[in-house]
Design a protein around this motif. Structure first.
Motif, PDB file in Angstrom:
ATOM      1  N   LYS A 199       1.008  -0.824  -0.014  1.00  0.00           N
ATOM      2  CA  LYS A 199      -0.283   0.051  -0.278  1.00  0.00           C
ATOM      3  C   LYS A 199       1.023   1.163  -0.184  1.00  0.00           C
ATOM      4  O   LYS A 199       0.707   2.338  -0.870  1.00  0.00           O
ATOM      5  CB  LYS A 199      -0.808  -0.009   0.713  1.00  0.00           C
ATOM      6  N   ASP A 233     -11.888  -8.722  -3.411  1.00  0.00           N
ATOM      7  CA  ASP A 233     -12.140  -7.618  -3.941  1.00  0.00           C
ATOM      8  C   ASP A 233     -10.865  -6.512  -3.219  1.00  0.00           C
ATOM      9  O   ASP A 233     -10.828  -5.011  -3.980  1.00  0.00           O
ATOM     10  CB  ASP A 233     -13.467  -7.101  -2.698  1.00  0.00           C
ATOM     11  N   GLN A 234     -10.406  -6.655  -2.309  1.00  0.00           N
ATOM     12  CA  GLN A 234      -9.068  -6.096  -1.733  1.00  0.00           C
ATOM     13  C   GLN A 234      -7.901  -6.696  -3.385  1.00  0.00           C
ATOM     14  O   GLN A 234      -7.168  -5.628  -2.957  1.00  0.00           O
ATOM     15  CB  GLN A 234      -7.879  -6.712  -1.162  1.00  0.00           C
ATOM     16  N   GLU A 246      -9.133  -3.864  -5.319  1.00  0.00           N
ATOM     17  CA  GLU A 246      -8.639  -2.096  -4.784  1.00  0.00           C
ATOM     18  C   GLU A 246      -7.957  -2.043  -5.069  1.00  0.00           C
ATOM     19  O   GLU A 246      -6.827  -0.814  -5.475  1.00  0.00           O
ATOM     20  CB  GLU A 246      -9.583  -2.621  -3.401  1.00  0.00           C
ATOM     21  N   ALA A 249      -6.962  -0.669  -8.885  1.00  0.00           N
ATOM     22  CA  ALA A 249      -7.582   0.429  -8.683  1.00  0.00           C
ATOM     23  C   ALA A 249      -6.768   1.640  -8.400  1.00  0.00           C
ATOM     24  O   ALA A 249      -6.917   2.729  -9.060  1.00  0.00           O
ATOM     25  CB  ALA A 249      -8.919   0.597  -8.304  1.00  0.00           C
TER      26      ALA A 249
END
Length: 312
Positions: A54, A85-86, A89, A92
């Motif tokens: 991240k 889903d992570q 994300e 993105a």
């Protein structure tokens, strides 16, 4: 293997990947989730890798170059852990994900049964550095896993399995699509490469599909020496095929095809054509064809006549 032992091995592998310069084992990251074996262990590794990933993505969003050698490992572990889903994300957040990262997002959609959406996602987000072959391999694999074999074959199989020769490509496809008869698969490949059916001649000949090979020899330019070898090799066992190969060789020679041909190439094709014609009792037909070829004002007509000692 017990979980503690597996964890120790993964720790050692992770350390090796961090020190892998130049990168020889970086592809192990693609299989990190599988190496974890369980969702629980994969999730543990995800939690370990996520903070660094991240931070790297935030730097990339600011326009700063940032790289983390554990990125692929993290995506693979997330996929194994079911934390899909992570993955989407995180991707993105990445302004320019490379293919080895982006493909995990496409795999998430494919795993949800959204095959067409997965392929479109990959196409839309793939950068200029992503090869068409990489895209085709994913686009073939996804419908194959969904039992949409016809879609995979018709749209993506040729590019995804392209090898260093047409015969090698054919063999790769026969392994992947064993339900297709060889003649049907070859016909499909010929239809998929409009304008160059002759390039499949050697494949048809090797498969002993002599009728198809004959049609291909005449359909578009074939290398005359390749045709001569085929004619010579099959003169005794397949004289009709040998005659057609030799005549096709003369035909393409007369039109200027072939690399650095010499008189002996013309003489070989002429001799084999007549020998095979005699065996099949088609001497007159072969002679008429040859006379027509030589009478045509082709680029190599004069050269061929000299090679055959024809003065008129």
């Amino acid at each position: 293997m017990s979980t503690p032992v597996r964890q120790k091995w993964l720790d050692r592998l992770f350390e090796a990947i961090q020190e892998d310069d130049p990168p020889y084992i970086e592809s192990l990251g693609d299989h990190w989730g599988e190496l974890c074996a369980t969702q629980e262990l994969a999730s543990d590794w995800t939690d370990q890798l996520l903070p660094t990933l991240k931070n790297v993505l935030r730097e990339r969003q600011r326009g700063t170059y940032a790289f983390f050698s554990g990125t692929t490992l993290c995506y693979s572990a997330l996929f194994k852990a079911g934390r899909h889903d992570q993955i989407l994300e995180l991707l993105a957040m990445d302004p320019r994900p490379i293919w080895s990262y982006l493909v995990w997002g496409a795999q998430v959609l494919a795993a949800r049964g959204q095959i067409d959406e997965a392929i479109e996602y990959a196409r839309q987000r793939a950068g200029s550095t992503t090869s068409e072959v990489s895209l085709a391999r994913f686009a073939e694999d996804a419908p194959l896993k969904a039992e949409r074999r016809a879609d995979a074959l018709n749209q993506y199989a040729l590019l995804a399995n392209q090898a260093n020769s047409h015969l090698a490509t054919f063999r790769a496809l026969t392994k992947k699509y064993p339900e297709l008869a060889k003649d049907k698969l070859l016909a499909h490949l010929v239809a998929s490469t409009p304008g160059e059916p002759g390039k499949w001649f050697a494949t048809a000949k090797t498969l002993k599909l002599f009728e198809q090979a004959t049609r291909l020899a005449w359909a578009s330019p074939c290398d005359p020496r390749t045709l001569n070898r085929a004619a010579r090799d099959h003169l005794r066992t397949q004289p009709e095929f040998a005659m057609q190969c030799a005549l096709a060789s003369l035909h393409w020679m007369s039109l200027g095809h072939g690399y650095e041909l010499i008189g002996l190439d013309v003489q070989d094709a002429h001799r084999i054509a007549l020998e095979a014609a005699a065996t099949t009792q088609q001497t007159e037909q072969a002679q008429v064809t040859i006379e027509h070829l030589l009478a045509t004002d082709g680029p190599k007509g004069a050269f061929m006549k000299r090679s055959l000692d024809i003065t008129t």
